[in-house]
Design a protein around this motif. Structure first.
Motif, PDB file in Angstrom:
ATOM      1  N   GLN A   1       9.090   4.372   9.406  1.00  0.00           N
ATOM      2  CA  GLN A   1       9.188   3.282   8.440  1.00  0.00           C
ATOM      3  C   GLN A   1       8.737   3.732   7.048  1.00  0.00           C
ATOM      4  O   GLN A   1       9.351   3.384   6.048  1.00  0.00           O
ATOM      5  CB  GLN A   1       8.332   2.128   8.921  1.00  0.00           C
ATOM      6  N   HIS A   2       7.658   4.507   6.999  1.00  0.00           N
ATOM      7  CA  HIS A   2       7.220   5.047   5.703  1.00  0.00           C
ATOM      8  C   HIS A   2       8.322   5.906   5.105  1.00  0.00           C
ATOM      9  O   HIS A   2       8.565   5.876   3.899  1.00  0.00           O
ATOM     10  CB  HIS A   2       5.956   5.891   5.872  1.00  0.00           C
ATOM     11  N   ALA A   3       8.981   6.694   5.968  1.00  0.00           N
ATOM     12  CA  ALA A   3      10.065   7.550   5.487  1.00  0.00           C
ATOM     13  C   ALA A   3      11.188   6.694   4.902  1.00  0.00           C
ATOM     14  O   ALA A   3      11.746   7.009   3.850  1.00  0.00           O
ATOM     15  CB  ALA A   3      10.578   8.425   6.626  1.00  0.00           C
TER      16      ALA A   3
ATOM     17  N   VAL B   1       1.226  -3.546  14.217  1.00  0.00           N
ATOM     18  CA  VAL B   1       0.810  -2.508  13.301  1.00  0.00           C
ATOM     19  C   VAL B   1       1.865  -2.182  12.253  1.00  0.00           C
ATOM     20  O   VAL B   1       2.699  -1.328  12.430  1.00  0.00           O
ATOM     21  CB  VAL B   1       0.430  -1.229  14.076  1.00  0.00           C
ATOM     22  N   GLY B   2       1.830  -2.919  11.170  1.00  0.00           N
ATOM     23  CA  GLY B   2       2.588  -2.530   9.988  1.00  0.00           C
ATOM     24  C   GLY B   2       4.100  -2.584  10.046  1.00  0.00           C
ATOM     25  O   GLY B   2       4.767  -2.143   9.124  1.00  0.00           O
ATOM     26  N   LEU B   3       4.677  -3.104  11.100  1.00  0.00           N
ATOM     27  CA  LEU B   3       6.129  -3.116  11.206  1.00  0.00           C
ATOM     28  C   LEU B   3       6.730  -4.030  10.138  1.00  0.00           C
ATOM     29  O   LEU B   3       6.346  -5.172   9.986  1.00  0.00           O
ATOM     30  CB  LEU B   3       6.526  -3.608  12.602  1.00  0.00           C
TER      31      LEU B   3
ATOM     32  N   GLU C   1      -4.353   4.083   8.487  1.00  0.00           N
ATOM     33  CA  GLU C   1      -5.065   3.967   9.753  1.00  0.00           C
ATOM     34  C   GLU C   1      -4.853   2.616  10.404  1.00  0.00           C
ATOM     35  O   GLU C   1      -5.131   2.445  11.550  1.00  0.00           O
ATOM     36  CB  GLU C   1      -6.546   4.266   9.583  1.00  0.00           C
ATOM     37  N   GLN C   2      -4.322   1.647   9.662  1.00  0.00           N
ATOM     38  CA  GLN C   2      -4.280   0.303  10.208  1.00  0.00           C
ATOM     39  C   GLN C   2      -5.627   0.126  10.876  1.00  0.00           C
ATOM     40  O   GLN C   2      -6.631   0.373  10.254  1.00  0.00           O
ATOM     41  CB  GLN C   2      -3.089   0.145  11.143  1.00  0.00           C
ATOM     42  N   HIS C   3      -5.717  -0.199  12.156  1.00  0.00           N
ATOM     43  CA  HIS C   3      -7.067  -0.177  12.691  1.00  0.00           C
ATOM     44  C   HIS C   3      -7.149   0.705  13.915  1.00  0.00           C
ATOM     45  O   HIS C   3      -7.929   0.491  14.805  1.00  0.00           O
ATOM     46  CB  HIS C   3      -7.564  -1.589  12.981  1.00  0.00           C
TER      47      HIS C   3
ATOM     48  N   LYS D   1       0.821  -1.205   0.000  1.00  0.00           N
ATOM     49  CA  LYS D   1       0.000   0.000   0.000  1.00  0.00           C
ATOM     50  C   LYS D   1       0.861   1.263   0.000  1.00  0.00           C
ATOM     51  O   LYS D   1       0.496   2.266  -0.604  1.00  0.00           O
ATOM     52  CB  LYS D   1      -0.930   0.002   1.222  1.00  0.00           C
ATOM     53  N   THR D   2       1.993   1.172   0.704  1.00  0.00           N
ATOM     54  CA  THR D   2       2.818   2.371   0.862  1.00  0.00           C
ATOM     55  C   THR D   2       3.299   2.908  -0.481  1.00  0.00           C
ATOM     56  O   THR D   2       3.284   4.121  -0.720  1.00  0.00           O
ATOM     57  CB  THR D   2       4.019   2.080   1.779  1.00  0.00           C
ATOM     58  N   VAL D   3       3.700   2.013  -1.356  1.00  0.00           N
ATOM     59  CA  VAL D   3       4.221   2.455  -2.643  1.00  0.00           C
ATOM     60  C   VAL D   3       3.138   3.193  -3.434  1.00  0.00           C
ATOM     61  O   VAL D   3       3.418   4.154  -4.158  1.00  0.00           O
ATOM     62  CB  VAL D   3       4.816   1.253  -3.432  1.00  0.00           C
TER      63      VAL D   3
END
Ligand code: ADP
Ligand code: MG
Length: 705
Positions: free
Chosen positions: A339-341, A561-563, A405-407, A309-311
């Motif tokens: 992490q997004h960075a 969460v998304g790690l 938002e994950q959840h 999703k990030t890309v």
């Protein structure tokens, strides 16, 4: 139209006049500040919340089973006298309560696992109703039964069908029942927004009748239409708010068309080190089309962890920048923002755009600098946490907001975010990895268009799931060492940070200590991360794990969460029965991220109930998050799945997404019709007051901030 609501239960003179439904529960007689605090743990804050706290089950007192007739594998209620009760010490300091109860036909052993406090609540020689699953052991026994004293002669005064509520520490069944009974007896006039013909067509009682019947039905069967009416009310409430917010947003706001950025985003896409999956490509197309329009996009991108999703978010950010606008990417935690960075660093290469990272960890000086650059437009992308929502933050030209938002965020936060001033003109993209049944997605995200990433990027190794018997620290250490010796690294997940008196759940802190005492593991490096650590400490632990300096990361569900740690190959989960299937699925998604096969090991205890084992077996069998979410829905009863904040859907207590599919669909059209009717009567002002009259508190969704 105010329905006078004839009192079906006898009113008691001592009860104060009923406060309104959206008043706090402490307005009720018998609820002090302390009890109000405990009720809040059940998400019960207002009187309305209390009335919508739908029973988990009903005990039909006409259906008491004589002990001799109990059958294994069933749920039953027995009525008998308590012969003995004692606490039994078990392995590793666990304390179970064991009791015997008898009636004229026989006697029965009762066991409460890990609930030593039960012993004090029971008195030998007294009679009780016990309800619970009947399990075959040496003999039959009942596990973790609910119980309630049987008061002789009082039966006639009690309803024959008794509600059984979900409870929390310090809130007793009987106390809660009495509070709800009081509230029901003194119900004020209630406006029913659902027109009578609609109710008749769907076989539903009025709202007021539903509030009575769901708690104190004449028969257990009468409770179901009542529950459905309450479910409809919850669904309507959300739909009305979402539709209203969406309509207002669309009508009043004009976004910028980001089409001038198309060449830049296509260059970014061409420069990616991998080919996008088919569904990633489709999502890009849908999003691209939205971004070209002047109507602000409101889109949800739903995809399993690791589906990429990030890309997609970064692609959209490049497009926004190419069109001369700015993007804000909002993550739920500092670590995820970082992490997004890092992903941006990796993927931008020569085709990217400059960005800033703004979190709670940003120094005041840096922050001031970033704020200036955002205000004058020199930085086209900012990635951050809630820190992005602060008042003094101003954008030169905000074109796109991405909420990862994950959840963590509910409907409420999302809508209020979308209508925050300055953000409301931007296109909105929400990312979520919560495996969510389609029906529920409709109910919760009715205001968003949906894109789904249905496949994992190619080259991903599969993750196998195993159920192992939980054993000693040494046996856990062996599993971990075997992985480390093959060059892997492992997460070990616990449900709690520290041990406590009330349970003997193993905890992250204690187990990190114990595992570090094993010399070979100590040498491999054991790091610890949990929600009570400071951001800096958390980051250090995760960095040690990421770099391979520590090959074991002991954690609570913060890792859920998304790690993204591509080298992690094993995740061991202790007390897996304490987690929902969706949560387990997110945890499992932590491994098998790179090209190496992943393993997910669930450590199952002997005393784990049959029902919990079944759930874990389903988890082992089903790999797809979406499918798992549907399964989870089928096994859990009404209220259970959605009733707790753990699932992130505090909006619903009465909705049963399996049984209520028709209502979920119906609520949307009904909400549309109602809004249209009211608006035709007298425009927006009329509409707003109608919403407030019928859905007091729903305006929470509607106000900004
Ligand atoms: P999500 O946010 O959905 O959990 P990410 O966007 O973080 O997933 O992607 C997980 C990893 O997979 C990242 O390292 C990302 O660069 C990579 N990735 C994304 N899409 C693809 C693809 N189509 N092929 C290969 N790798 C991909
Ligand atoms: Mg992600």
């Amino acid at each position: 139209m105010i329905s006078p609501g004839k009192a079906r239960l006898e009113g008691r003179a001592s009860i104060n006049p009923m406060p309104s439904l959206h008043d706090p529960v402490r307005f009720l007689t018998g609820v002090g500040p302390e009890m109000a605090r405990r009720l809040a743990k059940l998400e019960i804050r207002t009187i309305r919340d209390l009335l919508f706290h739908v029973p988990r089950a009903y005990r039909d007192r006409r259906l008491v089973t004589p002990i001799a007739f109990l059958k294994p594998g069933t749920e039953a209620t027995v009525l008998g006298m308590l012969k003995t009760v004692r606490v039994e010490r078990r392995f590793r300091g666990r304390r179970d309560v064991s009791a015997r109860v008898w009636d004229e036909t026989g006697d029965l052993r009762l066991v409460w696992f890990n609930q030593p406090f039960v012993e004090k609540a029971l008195a030998v020689g007294e009679s009780y109703y016990f309800s619970g699953p009947v399990e075959p052991f040496h003999d039959l026994e009942m596990h973790n039964p609910e119980f309630e004293p049987a008061q002789e002669g009082e039966d006639s005064r009690f309803p024959r069908v008794t509600p059984v509520y979900g409870l929390t520490q310090g809130v007793a069944q009987r106390w809660l029942r009495a509070r709800i009974e009081d509230a029901v007896k003194s119900l004020p006039g209630i406006l029913d927004p659902v027109p009578e013909p609609w109710r008749r067509e769907h076989d539903l009682p009025s709202l007021r009748e539903a509030m009575e019947q769901v708690h104190f039905p004449e028969t257990p069967e009468a409770a179901e239409p009542a529950r459905r009416r309450l479910a409809l009310e919850e669904l309507l409430r959300v739909q009305i708010s979402l539709l209203y917010a969406r309509a207002r947003h669309r009508a009043r706001r004009a976004a910028r068309s980001l089409s001038p950025g198309a060449p830049a985003s296509e260059r970014f896409r061409a420069g990616l080190p991998f080919t996008l999956t088919r569904s990633q490509g489709e999502a890009l197309e849908q999003i691209g089309r939205d971004l070209d329009h002047l109507e602000p996009m409101r889109r949800l991108l739903l995809g399993d962890v690791g589906s990429g999703k990030t890309v997609i978010a970064l692609w959209a950010a490049v497009r926004a920048a190419g069109a001369g606008t700015q993007t804000a990417i909002l993550a739920p935690t500092t670590i995820l923002a970082e992490q997004h960075a890092a992903t941006a660093d990796r993927l931008f290469g020569g085709t990217g755009i400059p960005y800033a990272l703004l979190t709670a960890a940003t120094t005041a000086k840096e922050r001031a600098h970033i704020l200036r650059q955002l205000a004058d437009g020199t930085i086209p992308l900012v990635i951050g946490t809630h820190a992005l929502l602060e008042k003094d933050l101003a954008f030169h030209a905000l074109g796109l907001v991405v909420v990862d938002e994950q959840h963590r965020f509910g409907v409420r936060q999302r809508v209020s975010l979308a209508s925050k001033s300055g953000i409301e003109d931007a296109h909105l993209l929400v990312l979520t990895a919560t495996p969510i049944p389609r029906s529920l997605a409709m109910a919760l995200y009715g205001d968003l268009d949906l894109s789904i990433l249905s496949e994992r990027p190619p080259g991903r190794a599969p993750v196998t799931t195993e159920l192992l018997r939980a054993g000693s620290v040494e046996s856990l250490a062996r599993v971990l060492l075997a992985e480390v010796e093959q060059g892997g690294s492992a997460f070990v997940v616990y449900p709690v940070v520290e041990e406590s008196e009330e349970t003997d759940l193993k905890s992250a802190v204690a187990m990190a200590r114990e595992l570090s005492r094993v010399p070979a593991l100590h040498a491999a490096g054991v790091a610890l991360v949990h929600g009570r650590l400071k951001v800096e400490e958390r980051r250090q632990a995760i960095d040690r794990f990421r770099s391979g300096e520590a090959r074991i990361l002991v954690a609570t569900t913060v890792v859920e969460v998304g790690l993204d740690i591509p080298d992690a190959t094993l995740i061991v989960i202790e007390h897996p029965e304490r987690f929902g299937l969706a949560q387990l699925h997110q945890l499992r998604g932590r491994v098998g991220r790179a090209d190496r096969a992943g393993r997910c090991v669930l450590l199952v205890r002997r005393e784990t109930s049959e029902a919990a084992r079944k759930r874990l077996d389903i988890f082992k069998r089903v790999e797809n998050g979406q499918e798992l979410a549907e399964e989870d829905l089928k096994i859990r009863g009404p209220g259970e799945l959605l009733g707790t904040s753990q699932h992130g859907f505090p909006e619903f207590r009465a909705v049963n997404p399996v049984a209520d599919l028709d209502l979920i669909e119906g609520a949307r059209t009904l909400a549309q019709d109602l809004l249209q009717r009211e608006e035709m009567k007298g425009g927006e002002a009329k509409l707003k007051s109608w919403i407030e009259a019928h859905f007091a508190g729903a305006d929470l969704y509607l106000q900004s901030g």
